[in-house]
Motif scaffolding. Structure first.
Motif, PDB file in Angstrom:
ATOM      1  N   THR A  30     115.089  54.325  53.978  1.00  0.00           N
ATOM      2  CA  THR A  30     115.633  53.100  54.559  1.00  0.00           C
ATOM      3  C   THR A  30     115.153  51.886  53.789  1.00  0.00           C
ATOM      4  O   THR A  30     113.957  51.749  53.503  1.00  0.00           O
ATOM      5  CB  THR A  30     115.201  52.962  56.033  1.00  0.00           C
ATOM      6  OG1 THR A  30     115.650  54.105  56.754  1.00  0.00           O
ATOM      7  CG2 THR A  30     115.801  51.703  56.655  1.00  0.00           C
ATOM      8  N   ASN A  31     116.099  51.007  53.449  1.00  0.00           N
ATOM      9  CA  ASN A  31     115.758  49.729  52.825  1.00  0.00           C
ATOM     10  C   ASN A  31     115.225  48.781  53.884  1.00  0.00           C
ATOM     11  O   ASN A  31     115.869  48.563  54.910  1.00  0.00           O
ATOM     12  CB  ASN A  31     116.996  49.102  52.168  1.00  0.00           C
ATOM     13  CG  ASN A  31     117.468  49.870  50.966  1.00  0.00           C
ATOM     14  OD1 ASN A  31     116.702  50.085  50.042  1.00  0.00           O
ATOM     15  ND2 ASN A  31     118.729  50.290  50.961  1.00  0.00           N
ATOM     16  N   GLU A  36     110.935  50.144  50.764  1.00  0.00           N
ATOM     17  CA  GLU A  36     111.796  51.253  51.148  1.00  0.00           C
ATOM     18  C   GLU A  36     110.918  52.393  51.658  1.00  0.00           C
ATOM     19  O   GLU A  36     110.019  52.859  50.959  1.00  0.00           O
ATOM     20  CB  GLU A  36     112.627  51.707  49.947  1.00  0.00           C
ATOM     21  CG  GLU A  36     113.510  50.585  49.407  1.00  0.00           C
ATOM     22  CD  GLU A  36     114.059  50.874  48.019  1.00  0.00           C
ATOM     23  OE1 GLU A  36     113.627  51.872  47.414  1.00  0.00           O
ATOM     24  OE2 GLU A  36     114.912  50.111  47.563  1.00  0.00           O
ATOM     25  N   GLY A  65     110.881  52.054  45.746  1.00  0.00           N
ATOM     26  CA  GLY A  65     111.065  50.650  45.426  1.00  0.00           C
ATOM     27  C   GLY A  65     109.817  49.946  44.945  1.00  0.00           C
ATOM     28  O   GLY A  65     109.762  48.718  44.913  1.00  0.00           O
ATOM     29  N   ASN A 400     121.995  50.340  55.022  1.00  0.00           N
ATOM     30  CA  ASN A 400     120.611  50.115  54.587  1.00  0.00           C
ATOM     31  C   ASN A 400     119.867  51.419  54.338  1.00  0.00           C
ATOM     32  O   ASN A 400     118.657  51.422  54.139  1.00  0.00           O
ATOM     33  CB  ASN A 400     119.855  49.279  55.612  1.00  0.00           C
ATOM     34  CG  ASN A 400     119.607  50.044  56.907  1.00  0.00           C
ATOM     35  OD1 ASN A 400     120.438  50.858  57.308  1.00  0.00           O
ATOM     36  ND2 ASN A 400     118.497  49.752  57.569  1.00  0.00           N
ATOM     37  N   GLU A 401     120.575  52.548  54.338  1.00  0.00           N
ATOM     38  CA  GLU A 401     119.959  53.838  54.086  1.00  0.00           C
ATOM     39  C   GLU A 401     120.518  54.458  52.808  1.00  0.00           C
ATOM     40  O   GLU A 401     121.662  54.203  52.426  1.00  0.00           O
ATOM     41  CB  GLU A 401     120.181  54.785  55.271  1.00  0.00           C
ATOM     42  CG  GLU A 401     119.474  54.349  56.543  1.00  0.00           C
ATOM     43  CD  GLU A 401     119.660  55.338  57.680  1.00  0.00           C
ATOM     44  OE1 GLU A 401     118.872  55.280  58.640  1.00  0.00           O
ATOM     45  OE2 GLU A 401     120.598  56.156  57.610  1.00  0.00           O
TER      46      GLU A 401
END
Length: 496
Positions: A30-31, A36, A65, A400-401
């Motif tokens: 998930t961002n 992340e 990230g 966002n995933e």
């Protein structure tokens, strides 16, 4: 009691079109505002099929990230794709006390537990050896590497293997001797861990001048000896003095009695980039990079170091830092994964002719089923290939995933792998006694017999079956049967 596994991956194989790579599971990250996160883990590594028919493995990280992603998880995956997270490697004020970056996969030992190592973390941040049950309970750090003075017990482990004696063996990239020309970090070690007593023992500390350094990809061959590769040393003149540089590949033999010998030294500029695999003919197979030519070759050599053959360069792999160890599949060919090349930029699964090294088949990843396979393949008990990718995959989450790697399956139309019996831990016993059968491809065993008389048994792992001498059994060979066929022991078992 007889244990027979119902392996539902066979149903998947019937439904799957032959020759396609299908995603079995994708890891979801998930961002977030601060980075992340990957609660299931990300970048899955080597997996195994255990005695219960399920797949077990490790995901290397739990964050993304960032320049140095860390953490990781341990997981179980059923043949139908049901995922269970067993353990998460978490950070504390002192680092990662239980380990960090589990990048070497599992070994299922004869006691039913799963054992593994982490690349770093632990008390010295040099990796740990750990144990966990198949239900996720009882996680325990069994050894912190670099616990001894000058890291004499080894540092940065390179995975484990189950020995024919039921103990675990492995290598470390560093630690051990630091006597010149070894670097100050050490040349590496060979170690043994005994699950029954939890005793950790360094069996050999490598010395660069004679042994090479950074041992990699050790296996135990059918003759009982261990084989692996090291970086050999060459010499080069710089500013009027000789300096030692890593130049060539050494293939070593290490006996259960503790004798280390280099069986083969490749020419200069050939650097080992994969572990070893034993072929059906008993020879060893691996890969090296010819640095001067910028090419990668697969090779074959006998266990005594003779008959070395470098196959034609597989130039689509040029520039790779490592190549997964080859895998001997049913049908007799060798299989592997290719990280990327011009025809399969997201990576592929390939089969290789063991006589010529020629690539026979290529199955490409397309991103939806995975991207960038960094480890090789295994063959499940029903003949399906299973593996992982470190990127790609398809998820149904929100914007966002994203998917951070997959577990995939491939139906290449091959039969189930047949069992093979290497040795028996005892060649005599009375009715009611047990014998440990050592070999290969025992997952999914359906029958064990003593000279034709059916016996109760328990599959301990892919290499071990425990069987009980049945009433009415007579002296003769032991047979083990699975979906792929029947293996007969060359040793006769004497019924007292």
């Amino acid at each position: 009691m007889t244990f027979v596994l119902g392996l539902s991956l066979a149903a998947t194989a019937r439904a799957q079109s032959a020759g396609t790579i299908d995603q079995l599971f994708a890891f979801t990250c998930t961002n977030g505002v601060s980075g992340e996160t990957c609660p299931q883990g990300g970048r899955p590594d080597t997996i195994i099929q255990a005695s219960d028919g399920n797949f077990y493995g490790a995901a290397q990280v739990t964050d993304e990230g960032v320049s140095d992603p860390q953490g990781g998880t341990l997981f179980r995956l059923t043949p139908a794709g049901k995922f269970t997270r067993l353990f998460t490697f978490t950070q504390s004020a002192s680092g990662f006390p239980n380990g960090n970056n589990p990048a070497n996969g599992f070994v299922e030992a004869n006691d039913g537990f799963l054992y593994g190592t982490t690349f770093n973390g632990g008390k010295q941040n040099a990796g740990v050896l750990f144990r966990i049950s198949k239900t996720g309970t009882g996680f325990k750090v069994l050894h912190n590497f670099c616990s001894s003075a000058n890291c004499a017990d080894g540092s940065i482990p390179d995975g484990l293997l189950l020995g024919q004696d039921g103990n675990l063996y492995g290598t470390t990239q560093e630690g051990g001797s630091s006597v010149s020309p070894c670097p100050s970090s050490g040349c590496g070690t060979i170690f043994r861990f005994e699950p029954a007593t939890r005793a950790y023992t360094v069996l050999h500390s490598l010395t660069a001048a004679t042994d090479g350094l950074e041992p990699l990809g050790m296996i135990q061959a059918t003759n009982g000896n261990f084989y692996g590769v090291t970086d050999g040393l060459g010499e080069q003149q710089e500013a009027g003095k000789r300096v030692h540089l890593k130049f060539n590949e050494n293939i070593f033999q290490f006996t259960p009695a503790g004798e280390f010998t280099v069986q083969f030294r490749s020419p200069n500029h050939d650097t080992p980039i994969s572990g070893l695999t034993q072929g059906a003919n008993g020879n060893l197979y691996g890969a090296f990079e010819n640095i001067s030519a910028g090419e990668i070759n697969f090779f074959e050599v006998s266990t005594d170091g003779t008959g070395f053959v470098a196959f034609a360069p597989f130039t689509s792999l040029a520039g790779m830092l490592s190549v997964p160890s080859l895998f001997l599949a049913s049908g007799g060919n060798l299989w592997d994964t290719n990280f990327e090349d011009s025809t399969a930029p997201l990576g592929s699964v390939i089969s290789i002719n063991p006589q010529s090294g020629a690539v026979l088949q290529t199955f490409a990843f397309d991103g939806a089923n995975g991207d960038s396979p960094e480890v090789g393949v295994i063959q499940a008990a029903d003949g399906m290939f299973v593996g992982t990718t470190t990127l790609g995959g398809t998820i149904s989450g929100g914007s966002n995933e994203f998917a951070d790697g997959t577990v995939w399956t491939l139906n290449a139309g091959l039969p189930a792998p047949a069992p093979a019996i290497t040795l028996l831990d005892s060649t005599s016993g009375s009715v009611g006694s047990t014998v440990l059968i050592n070999g290969q491809n025992f997952i999914g065993t359906t029958a064990v017999s003593f000279n034709g008389v059916a016996a109760s048994f328990q599959v301990l792992n892919t290499q071990s079956v425990s069987a009980t001498v049945a009433a009415g059994a007579t002296t003769g060979p032991i047979e083990v049967t699975n979906l792929g066929g029947t293996a007969t022991s060359t040793q006769s078992f004497n019924v007292d």
